[in-house]
Scaffold this active site. Structure first.
Site, mmCIF file in Angstrom:
data_model
loop_
_atom_site.group_PDB
_atom_site.id
_atom_site.type_symbol
_atom_site.label_atom_id
_atom_site.label_comp_id
_atom_site.label_asym_id
_atom_site.label_seq_id
_atom_site.Cartn_x
_atom_site.Cartn_y
_atom_site.Cartn_z
ATOM 1 N N GLU A 74 0.809 -1.216 0.000
ATOM 2 C CA GLU A 74 0.000 0.000 0.000
ATOM 3 C C GLU A 74 0.845 1.271 0.000
ATOM 4 O OE1 GLU A 74 -2.918 -0.437 3.074
ATOM 5 O OE2 GLU A 74 -3.841 -2.153 2.071
ATOM 6 N N LYS A 113 -15.498 -1.797 1.989
ATOM 7 C CA LYS A 113 -14.725 -2.256 0.827
ATOM 8 C C LYS A 113 -15.711 -2.827 -0.184
ATOM 9 C CE LYS A 113 -10.486 -3.454 3.354
ATOM 10 N NZ LYS A 113 -9.742 -4.567 4.004
#
Length: 427
Positions: free
Chosen positions: A205, A337
């Site tokens: 990330e 999500k």
């Protein structure tokens, strides 16, 4: 009516070099909407199922040709001719067509790509930005970003047990200034790590993934970087954690291998509570395992009035599971999500369920991302007030931040930055 005339799916590559699904939805008018779906590394056991081919001869078994085929045949046949602006009807058609509880027959990756591409096509057809098409004409705020600048756990090959150590520039006046603060702290941290001979390679990330002597050392380095960049911890920039506790919960204990600790739920709650007293931590995600609801209740009772306790693996963007958590007084926030649930309609239902109960909702990326920026628009459209989309490096992360900069510019005086208001349910 804006009729769907064709749907084309293809296999593309995500930020980890693994295949994922991209879909184009074509309308009668000639308009095209395109969307690509992400993929997670640490996943909740109750997530909607991502369909992979399992053919070891292609992409180590991670190909998505079957999901692509499902879109190009069965799904296309079911929704050609439908009005693209009927999002909830399209999504329900996809859910019914799949016929399983967890979208395992057609694949959540196939279904979500179509759901998102339809929304993009409809927005384009309407002549509206995606956030306006999805969110209507009301007042919209820019979200407070949670920036993952030290990676550990399943997102990095290092000695840190916890998955994410985040900075939250909530004390800045605008999103643009918050983003700048994040970038400056990121560069200050790189300089500090480099000066101490620690690795400045990045994880999935975009955060640094150094080998550190303890989990707490990550917090201390970040505080140093905040100060070095000219900001004040606790005033300008707050801290957030994603423990991803399910990853190190075994046989009823929390195994912090980097520190040689094996803790009960009560002991781990004490461990986290000590950090909250000591550092300006405002948010803890997956502070307990998804399999430890009693531990979650313990943690919520202990620190839930002063810290945002976000359920990710716990709630998996599922309104039904979230309602159970609300009823039991577990957590006070849900991570959103889109690929955990598999359609935009169900995603929005979960966000609304959270808000009605006084829970916060944090819109989130996955560790395997693409250049698709839909989640940036969703964060504004739903007034979720928080977004979690990685560090200040790697283009698939920056794409979302840059989209939010554009949205802030477009909205001008008709918007504001959520800042510390994002944590509206804390005392």
């Amino acid at each position: 009516m804006s009729a769907i005339v064709d749907i084309i799916a293809r296999e593309i590559i995500d930020s980890r070099g693994n295949p994922t699904v991209e879909v184009d939805v074509l309308l009668e008018s000639g308009v095209i909407g395109r969307a690509a779906v992400p993929s997670g590394a640490s996943t909740g056991t109750k997530e909607a199922v991502e369909l992979r081919d399992g053919d070891a001869a292609r992409y180590l078994g991670k190909g998505v040709l079957q999901a692509v085929e499902n879109v190009n045949t069965e799904i296309t046949e079911a929704i050609i001719g439908l009005d693209v602006e009927e999002q909830s009807f399209i999504d329900q058609t996809l859910i019914d067509l799949d016929g399983t509880e967890n979208k395992s027959r057609l694949g959540a990756n196939a279904i979500l790509a179509v759901s998102m591409a339809c929304a993009r096509a409809a927005a384009e057809e309407s002549g509206l930005p995606l956030y306006r098409y999805l969110g209507g004409s009301g007042f919209m705020q820019l979200p407070t970003p949670m920036m993952n600048i030290i990676n550990g756990g399943a997102h990095a090959e290092n000695s840190v047990d916890m998955q994410e150590f985040m900075i939250i520039p909530a004390g800045l006046p605008t999103f643009r200034e918050a983003l700048r603060a994040g970038a400056e702290v990121f560069h200050a941290l790189k300089k500090i790590l480099h000066s101490e001979g620690l690795a400045t390679t990045v994880g999935d990330e975009g955060g640094f993934a150094p080998d550190l002597p303890s989990n707490e050392a990550a917090i201390q380095y970040i505080l140093q970087a905040i100060t070095a960049a000219g900001y004040e911890p606790g005033r300008d920039i707050l801290l957030g954690l994603d423990c991803a506790s399910s990853e190190f919960y075994k046989d009823g204990l929390y195994h912090l291998e980097s520190e040689g600790l094996q803790l009960t739920s009560a002991q781990f709650a004490d461990y986290l509570a000590t950090w909250v007293d000591k550092y300006p931590i405002v948010s803890i995600e997956d502070g307990m395992s998804e399999h430890d609801w009693d531990g979650w209740k313990l943690l919520t009772d202990r620190i839930g009035k002063k810290v945002q306790l976000v359920g990710d693996d716990l709630f998996v963007t599922n309104a039904k599971i979230l309602r159970e958590g609300i009823q039991k007084g577990v957590g006070n926030s849900v991570l959103i999500k889109v690929n955990q649930i598999g359609t935009l309609t169900e995603t929005f239902t979960t966000i609304e369920t959270a808000k009605r109960a006084g829970y916060t909702a944090v819109i989130s990326h996955r560790s395997g991302e693409t250049e698709d920026t839909t989640i940036a628009d969703i964060s504004v459209a739903t007034n979720a007030l928080q977004i979690k989309t990685g560090s200040l490096s790697r283009s698939e992360r920056i794409a979302k931040y840059n989209q939010l900069l554009r949205i802030e510019e477009e909205l001008g005086d008709a918007t504001s930055y959520a800042g510390k208001e994002a944590f509206y349910n804390l005392k």
